[in-house]
Design a protein around this motif. Structure first.
Motif, PDB file in Angstrom:
ATOM      1  N   GLN A  48     128.521  -2.758   7.542  1.00 23.58           N
ATOM      2  CA  GLN A  48     128.359  -4.147   7.963  1.00 23.58           C
ATOM      3  C   GLN A  48     129.708  -4.766   8.337  1.00 23.58           C
ATOM      4  OE1 GLN A  48     126.838  -7.020   5.107  1.00 23.58           O
ATOM      5  NE2 GLN A  48     125.703  -8.008   6.759  1.00 23.58           N
ATOM      6  N   GLU A  49     130.739  -4.482   7.554  1.00 21.79           N
ATOM      7  CA  GLU A  49     132.072  -4.994   7.884  1.00 21.79           C
ATOM      8  C   GLU A  49     132.500  -4.485   9.262  1.00 21.79           C
ATOM      9  OE1 GLU A  49     134.764  -3.861   4.764  1.00 21.79           O
ATOM     10  OE2 GLU A  49     133.577  -4.883   3.242  1.00 21.79           O
ATOM     11  N   LEU A  55     131.013  -6.531  16.788  1.00 17.09           N
ATOM     12  CA  LEU A  55     130.362  -7.648  17.478  1.00 17.09           C
ATOM     13  C   LEU A  55     131.381  -8.710  17.887  1.00 17.09           C
ATOM     14  CD1 LEU A  55     127.109  -7.993  15.346  1.00 17.09           C
ATOM     15  CD2 LEU A  55     127.408  -6.872  17.571  1.00 17.09           C
ATOM     16  N   ARG A  56     132.404  -8.927  17.069  1.00 15.19           N
ATOM     17  CA  ARG A  56     133.468  -9.867  17.473  1.00 15.19           C
ATOM     18  C   ARG A  56     134.190  -9.359  18.717  1.00 15.19           C
ATOM     19  NH1 ARG A  56     133.933 -10.601  11.849  1.00 15.19           N
ATOM     20  NH2 ARG A  56     135.432  -8.913  11.643  1.00 15.19           N
ATOM     21  N   GLU A  65     128.393  -5.300  29.972  1.00 20.29           N
ATOM     22  CA  GLU A  65     129.205  -4.518  29.030  1.00 20.29           C
ATOM     23  C   GLU A  65     128.681  -4.680  27.604  1.00 20.29           C
ATOM     24  OE1 GLU A  65     132.373  -2.101  27.548  1.00 20.29           O
ATOM     25  OE2 GLU A  65     131.352  -2.266  29.468  1.00 20.29           O
ATOM     26  N   LYS A  66     128.267  -5.893  27.243  1.00 20.86           N
ATOM     27  CA  LYS A  66     127.702  -6.118  25.909  1.00 20.86           C
ATOM     28  C   LYS A  66     126.461  -5.261  25.716  1.00 20.86           C
ATOM     29  CE  LYS A  66     129.248 -10.826  25.126  1.00 20.86           C
ATOM     30  NZ  LYS A  66     128.842 -12.222  24.914  1.00 20.86           N
ATOM     31  N   ARG A  71     123.628  -0.911  22.910  1.00 21.75           N
ATOM     32  CA  ARG A  71     122.593   0.129  22.894  1.00 21.75           C
ATOM     33  C   ARG A  71     122.915   1.264  21.912  1.00 21.75           C
ATOM     34  NH1 ARG A  71     117.641   0.985  22.557  1.00 21.75           N
ATOM     35  NH2 ARG A  71     116.904   2.859  23.562  1.00 21.75           N
ATOM     36  N   PRO A  72     124.128   1.825  21.894  1.00 21.12           N
ATOM     37  CA  PRO A  72     124.415   2.873  20.901  1.00 21.12           C
ATOM     38  C   PRO A  72     124.318   2.363  19.452  1.00 21.12           C
ATOM     39  CG  PRO A  72     126.085   2.876  22.617  1.00 21.12           C
ATOM     40  CD  PRO A  72     125.228   1.679  22.841  1.00 21.12           C
ATOM     41  N   LEU A  73     124.639   1.089  19.241  1.00 25.15           N
ATOM     42  CA  LEU A  73     124.502   0.516  17.898  1.00 25.15           C
ATOM     43  C   LEU A  73     123.034   0.440  17.492  1.00 25.15           C
ATOM     44  CD1 LEU A  73     127.154  -2.349  18.051  1.00 25.15           C
ATOM     45  CD2 LEU A  73     127.316  -0.197  16.787  1.00 25.15           C
TER      46      LEU A  73
END
Length: 105
Positions: A48-49, A55-56, A65-66, A71-73
């Motif tokens: 999570q960290e 995400l930042r 690009e986002k 998608r891999p996440l």
């Protein structure tokens, strides 16, 4: 001489240790299950960290690009892709990614 077999030659086992494919129960409790739960919680906390940092890093990216990087996440953190003991933790992380995905749609 026979080769050393760590399973067989390890000496007396404590209750709750692995013995072949079986777990020896200690007082009706599976000590290894508690260890797996702790491992899953630890993994989730660390992941999570790292996820929040990832995400930042996406904040300054263009929408395309986002999506490309989210998608891999989604695939990595999908609960169905995780071992059973990690699924509840992965689901929480997956939902965070899904919220980001929906925000860029």
């Amino acid at each position: 001489q026979r080769p050393v077999d760590p399973q067989r030659d390890a000496g007396p086992r404590e209750a709750g240790e692995q013995h072949g494919a079986h777990t020896v129960k200690q007082g009706g409790q599976d000590r290894h299950a508690a260890g797996r739960d702790a491992d899953a919680a630890s993994w989730a906390r660390l992941r999570q960290e790292r996820l929040w940092q990832e995400l930042r890093d996406l904040e300054s990216c263009a929408v395309a690009e986002k999506r490309r990087r989210l998608r891999p996440l989604q695939l990595e953190l999908h609960p169905d892709k995780q071992p059973e003991t990690f699924r509840i933790h992965a689901q929480e992380l997956f939902l965070i990614v899904q919220d980001e995905w929906e925000a860029v749609q």
